[in-house]
Design a protein around this motif. Sequence first.
Motif, mmCIF file in Angstrom:
data_model
loop_
_atom_site.group_PDB
_atom_site.id
_atom_site.type_symbol
_atom_site.label_atom_id
_atom_site.label_comp_id
_atom_site.label_asym_id
_atom_site.label_seq_id
_atom_site.Cartn_x
_atom_site.Cartn_y
_atom_site.Cartn_z
ATOM 1 N N ASP A 22 0.824 -1.205 0.000
ATOM 2 C CA ASP A 22 0.000 0.000 0.000
ATOM 3 C C ASP A 22 0.859 1.256 0.000
ATOM 4 O OD1 ASP A 22 -2.349 -1.407 -0.102
ATOM 5 O OD2 ASP A 22 -2.665 -1.403 2.070
ATOM 6 N N ARG A 23 1.954 1.250 0.758
ATOM 7 C CA ARG A 23 2.832 2.430 0.778
ATOM 8 C C ARG A 23 3.451 2.677 -0.588
ATOM 9 N NH1 ARG A 23 4.437 0.249 5.753
ATOM 10 N NH2 ARG A 23 6.383 -0.536 4.865
ATOM 11 N N LEU A 24 3.928 1.622 -1.216
ATOM 12 C CA LEU A 24 4.534 1.788 -2.542
ATOM 13 C C LEU A 24 3.487 2.176 -3.581
ATOM 14 C CD1 LEU A 24 7.019 -1.211 -2.460
ATOM 15 C CD2 LEU A 24 7.640 1.203 -2.645
ATOM 16 N N GLY A 25 2.277 1.650 -3.444
ATOM 17 C CA GLY A 25 1.204 2.042 -4.355
ATOM 18 C C GLY A 25 0.899 3.522 -4.258
ATOM 19 N N GLU A 26 0.908 4.055 -3.046
ATOM 20 C CA GLU A 26 0.675 5.484 -2.857
ATOM 21 C C GLU A 26 1.828 6.300 -3.441
ATOM 22 O OE1 GLU A 26 -0.868 9.153 -1.864
ATOM 23 O OE2 GLU A 26 -1.816 7.182 -2.086
ATOM 24 N N GLU A 27 3.056 5.838 -3.253
ATOM 25 C CA GLU A 27 4.202 6.529 -3.839
ATOM 26 C C GLU A 27 4.116 6.519 -5.366
ATOM 27 O OE1 GLU A 27 7.874 4.972 -2.336
ATOM 28 O OE2 GLU A 27 7.182 5.049 -0.260
#
Length: 334
Positions: A22-27
Amino acid sequence: MSEQIPVLDLAPLQDGAPGALDRLGEELRRAFTEVGFYFVRNHGIPQSLLDATFEAAERFHAQPIEAKLALKINEHNIGYMPMRGATTRVNAVGDVALPNANEAIFFKRDLPADHPDVLANVRFRGRNQWPELPGFREQVLQACDAFEGLGLRLLPLYARALGLEPGFFAPYFDEPMYTLRMSHYPQQEPTAPENEFGIAPHVDTSFMTILAQNRIPGLSLRMPSGEWVDAPAPEGALLINGGMMLRRWTDKRFLATPHRVINRSGRERYAIPFFMDAGYRAVMAPITADSSPADDRTGREPPITYPDFMTGYQRSNFHHAADDKAEKVQMQGA
């Protein structure tokens, strides 16, 4: 400049860290709504493989012109394109420039002679043309496998960036279309016309372009401010961007950022971009902001397939495809 292009580190995802996807998707979402390019670190492709692939590109282009022309590019966009064999039109940024001052050879998935699409002469599904260079084919195929593997590993991030389930794109990329382009940019003289480029300002056609960083300068990006800036080359990172297909598929929410190449380095420059798209027969309906089911989406563009899109692009930009003979190739399954 390096601070302006987001850097995605895949190590937490590979390590199974909680919330990493999820963090990488947001980035990634921020990268594609604010810049259109991003770097990826800990991507799993050895630098030795990339170096060997650059060396293979140099070996190919060092051959006599007769050897290269024996593999001349065909209607499948496979083979050798001579110097100034393309003019950027469909995806041009600004006025159409002179023919691009580069030569390149193109490879796609290595299909066997008895593959149904090869036997049926389905466009863009032809066989690769290989030079008589020891170890060359093996090196190219190893590079394609590595780039494709990375592209597939990144797909869940693209899904999360759009608010979709991680496996959303998997059915579309069961056997993705891809092209490895091995380009040679000779030194451009100071006296060259102002509107001659190694590659003129353009946006890519692809869903995903993976670019091994080149230590010889020449690539520049047009940032959202409109300023052209030289692309950095941080050690160990790959540069990735989206093109016209990604922008269309995301209903224009994701950027396709313009870029260009001008080689005034005083040295010969080589590049090995890998362009990856969905499968040949996948129907890409725009993913609207409400992420509604595929059958119910009504985006700003109609659904499209890879051959629908690439046929028009190729005929407009590549000189070898601008005649009627290319239209004789069947478009089965499109």
